[in-house]
Write a protein that holds these residues in place. Structure first.
Motif, PDB file in Angstrom:
ATOM      1  N   VAL A 100       0.848  -1.188   0.000  1.00 37.08           N
ATOM      2  CA  VAL A 100       0.000   0.000   0.000  1.00 37.08           C
ATOM      3  C   VAL A 100       0.889   1.246   0.000  1.00 37.08           C
ATOM      4  CG1 VAL A 100      -1.904  -1.112   1.208  1.00 37.08           C
ATOM      5  CG2 VAL A 100      -0.110   0.027   2.528  1.00 37.08           C
ATOM      6  N   THR A 101       0.297   2.354  -0.391  1.00 35.96           N
ATOM      7  CA  THR A 101       0.947   3.654  -0.290  1.00 35.96           C
ATOM      8  C   THR A 101       0.209   4.455   0.768  1.00 35.96           C
ATOM      9  OG1 THR A 101       1.574   3.625  -2.625  1.00 35.96           O
ATOM     10  CG2 THR A 101       1.597   5.757  -1.508  1.00 35.96           C
ATOM     11  N   VAL A 102       0.935   4.921   1.779  1.00 34.98           N
ATOM     12  CA  VAL A 102       0.309   5.632   2.883  1.00 34.98           C
ATOM     13  C   VAL A 102       0.921   7.021   3.030  1.00 34.98           C
ATOM     14  CG1 VAL A 102      -0.250   3.527   4.123  1.00 34.98           C
ATOM     15  CG2 VAL A 102       1.912   4.663   4.576  1.00 34.98           C
ATOM     16  N   LYS A 103       0.123   7.921   3.549  1.00 39.09           N
ATOM     17  CA  LYS A 103       0.600   9.269   3.832  1.00 39.09           C
ATOM     18  C   LYS A 103       1.189   9.289   5.229  1.00 39.09           C
ATOM     19  CE  LYS A 103      -0.977  14.073   4.042  1.00 39.09           C
ATOM     20  NZ  LYS A 103      -2.161  14.983   3.947  1.00 39.09           N
ATOM     21  N   GLY A 117       8.679   5.986  -2.485  1.00 42.57           N
ATOM     22  CA  GLY A 117       7.412   6.693  -2.383  1.00 42.57           C
ATOM     23  C   GLY A 117       7.456   7.932  -3.248  1.00 42.57           C
ATOM     24  N   TYR A 118       6.712   8.950  -2.849  1.00 37.95           N
ATOM     25  CA  TYR A 118       6.720  10.188  -3.628  1.00 37.95           C
ATOM     26  C   TYR A 118       6.289  11.368  -2.758  1.00 37.95           C
ATOM     27  CZ  TYR A 118       1.639   9.463  -4.083  1.00 37.95           C
ATOM     28  OH  TYR A 118       0.317   9.265  -3.825  1.00 37.95           O
ATOM     29  N   GLN A 177       9.633  29.108   0.268  1.00 37.53           N
ATOM     30  CA  GLN A 177       8.549  28.120   0.243  1.00 37.53           C
ATOM     31  C   GLN A 177       8.506  27.430   1.610  1.00 37.53           C
ATOM     32  OE1 GLN A 177       8.459  25.476  -3.106  1.00 37.53           O
ATOM     33  NE2 GLN A 177       9.028  27.066  -4.582  1.00 37.53           N
ATOM     34  N   GLU A 178       7.607  27.904   2.443  1.00 40.23           N
ATOM     35  CA  GLU A 178       7.575  27.453   3.835  1.00 40.23           C
ATOM     36  C   GLU A 178       6.691  26.221   4.055  1.00 40.23           C
ATOM     37  OE1 GLU A 178       9.612  28.730   5.883  1.00 40.23           O
ATOM     38  OE2 GLU A 178      10.225  30.421   4.631  1.00 40.23           O
ATOM     39  N   TYR A 179       5.868  25.850   3.076  1.00 41.44           N
ATOM     40  CA  TYR A 179       4.949  24.731   3.289  1.00 41.44           C
ATOM     41  C   TYR A 179       5.702  23.400   3.243  1.00 41.44           C
ATOM     42  CZ  TYR A 179       5.051  23.198  -1.594  1.00 41.44           C
ATOM     43  OH  TYR A 179       5.446  22.684  -2.802  1.00 41.44           O
ATOM     44  N   GLN A 180       5.106  22.382   3.826  1.00 46.17           N
ATOM     45  CA  GLN A 180       5.655  21.036   3.783  1.00 46.17           C
ATOM     46  C   GLN A 180       4.830  20.165   2.840  1.00 46.17           C
ATOM     47  OE1 GLN A 180       8.304  18.988   5.254  1.00 46.17           O
ATOM     48  NE2 GLN A 180       9.099  21.085   5.178  1.00 46.17           N
ATOM     49  N   PRO A 181       5.427  19.668   1.747  1.00 46.37           N
ATOM     50  CA  PRO A 181       4.676  18.792   0.837  1.00 46.37           C
ATOM     51  C   PRO A 181       4.242  17.504   1.539  1.00 46.37           C
ATOM     52  CG  PRO A 181       6.758  19.530  -0.139  1.00 46.37           C
ATOM     53  CD  PRO A 181       6.807  19.892   1.304  1.00 46.37           C
ATOM     54  N   ALA A 182       3.126  16.958   1.098  1.00 44.58           N
ATOM     55  CA  ALA A 182       2.681  15.664   1.619  1.00 44.58           C
ATOM     56  C   ALA A 182       3.672  14.581   1.204  1.00 44.58           C
ATOM     57  CB  ALA A 182       1.291  15.343   1.098  1.00 44.58           C
ATOM     58  N   ILE A 183       4.002  13.679   2.139  1.00 46.67           N
ATOM     59  CA  ILE A 183       4.957  12.603   1.891  1.00 46.67           C
ATOM     60  C   ILE A 183       4.207  11.275   1.888  1.00 46.67           C
ATOM     61  CG2 ILE A 183       7.036  11.423   2.725  1.00 46.67           C
ATOM     62  CD1 ILE A 183       7.797  14.033   4.134  1.00 46.67           C
ATOM     63  N   TYR A 184       4.397  10.507   0.831  1.00 46.24           N
ATOM     64  CA  TYR A 184       3.745   9.200   0.698  1.00 46.24           C
ATOM     65  C   TYR A 184       4.824   8.115   0.615  1.00 46.24           C
ATOM     66  CZ  TYR A 184      -0.387  11.971  -0.372  1.00 46.24           C
ATOM     67  OH  TYR A 184      -1.421  12.863  -0.320  1.00 46.24           O
ATOM     68  N   VAL A 216      -4.340   5.443   3.955  1.00 41.92           N
ATOM     69  CA  VAL A 216      -3.925   4.690   2.756  1.00 41.92           C
ATOM     70  C   VAL A 216      -4.348   5.471   1.526  1.00 41.92           C
ATOM     71  CG1 VAL A 216      -4.218   2.550   1.472  1.00 41.92           C
ATOM     72  CG2 VAL A 216      -4.119   2.493   3.961  1.00 41.92           C
ATOM     73  N   ALA A 217      -3.371   5.758   0.661  1.00 45.52           N
ATOM     74  CA  ALA A 217      -3.642   6.552  -0.546  1.00 45.52           C
ATOM     75  C   ALA A 217      -3.761   5.690  -1.792  1.00 45.52           C
ATOM     76  CB  ALA A 217      -2.523   7.589  -0.757  1.00 45.52           C
ATOM     77  N   ALA A 218      -3.157   4.498  -1.798  1.00 45.67           N
ATOM     78  CA  ALA A 218      -3.205   3.640  -2.982  1.00 45.67           C
ATOM     79  C   ALA A 218      -2.962   2.197  -2.569  1.00 45.67           C
ATOM     80  CB  ALA A 218      -2.161   4.086  -4.016  1.00 45.67           C
ATOM     81  N   PHE A 219      -3.462   1.273  -3.383  1.00 53.30           N
ATOM     82  CA  PHE A 219      -3.318  -0.165  -3.154  1.00 53.30           C
ATOM     83  C   PHE A 219      -2.613  -0.784  -4.365  1.00 53.30           C
ATOM     84  CE2 PHE A 219      -7.127   1.414  -1.158  1.00 53.30           C
ATOM     85  CZ  PHE A 219      -7.050   0.929   0.143  1.00 53.30           C
TER      86      PHE A 219
END
Length: 221
Positions: A100-103, A117-118, A177-184, A216-219
């Motif tokens: 699975v792909t999880v955040k 991941g990405y 760029q102060e934001y934090q990208p989502a990590i998967y 869970v973002a993807a299976f």
């Protein structure tokens, strides 16, 4: 709490229909029946020369019907909640041994582990670097170069970076760029834990640890 450790292991699921219904003498339906019995008895024994006005009976009977409808609606919602909980148990149990792909920004590394991941960039950046921070604040950097907005894939071996233990993942971008990208992260599901009452199921993912089922973002197979 039910724990599922392997795809071949099963768990018993009880639904709202498992146990026989219990009559409640104080329920709206029972009280309405009692009211109707008393009403009929009073009508039969009323003074024919001074009959009782039936308007009040009708109003009270309508109130009982409204309360009974509300009780039925609550019971239906409880049954639906039980059914959804059972469906969640079945769906999460099927994830064991699946990838699975999880955040998550937590990473658990061992000497032989491989991680992939990405990231999800909101804006383009000339400098994208993943930082892995251990419990005492030591930082390992993984430069990814320049990337446009969107998905940025990564992959690395823990042994090459000298990683072993639990790390927090952080992303460094261009200045300003102060934001934090989502990590998967991708990993195999080792175990599923479902709560006895309410709450969401938890899954134990290799290289990540325990995360909520809704993360869970993807299976994948």
């Amino acid at each position: 709490m039910t724990t599922i450790n392997g795809a071949a292991q099963a768990t018993t699921i009880e639904s709202a229909s498992t146990s026989p219904p219990q009559s409640n003498p104080n329920s709206a339906g029972a009280l309405k029946n009692e009211f109707i019995t008393l009403m009929v008895a009073q009508i039969e024994n009323q003074d024919p020369l001074n009959p009782t006005d039936g308007t009040e009976y009708v109003a009270q009977l309508a109130q009982f019907s409204q309360v009974e409808s509300s009780e039925n609606l609550v019971q239906l919602m409880q049954a639906n909640t039980t059914m959804l909980d059972n469906l969640q148990v079945l769906s999460t149990a099927a994830l064991v041994d699946k990838t699975v792909t999880v955040k998550s920004d937590q990473l658990i590394a061992s000497s032989s582990s491989r991680h992939q991941g990405y990231l999800d960039l909101t804006l383009s950046s000339n400098n994208v670097t993943i930082e892995l921070i251990d419990a005492v604040g030591n930082v390992k950097a993984l430069p990814l170069g320049a990337h446009p907005a969107g998905r940025v894939d990564y992959a690395f071996d823990a042994d090459n970076l000298g990683l072993n233990g639990v790390y927090q993942m952080r992303v460094q971008l261009d200045q300003g760029q102060e934001y934090q990208p989502a990590i998967y992260q991708q990993g195999k599901v080792q175990q599923v834990t479902t709560p006895l009452v309410g709450g969401t199921s938890q899954i134990d993912v290799t290289g990540v640890g325990q995360v909520a089922f809704y993360d869970v973002a993807a299976f994948a197979q």
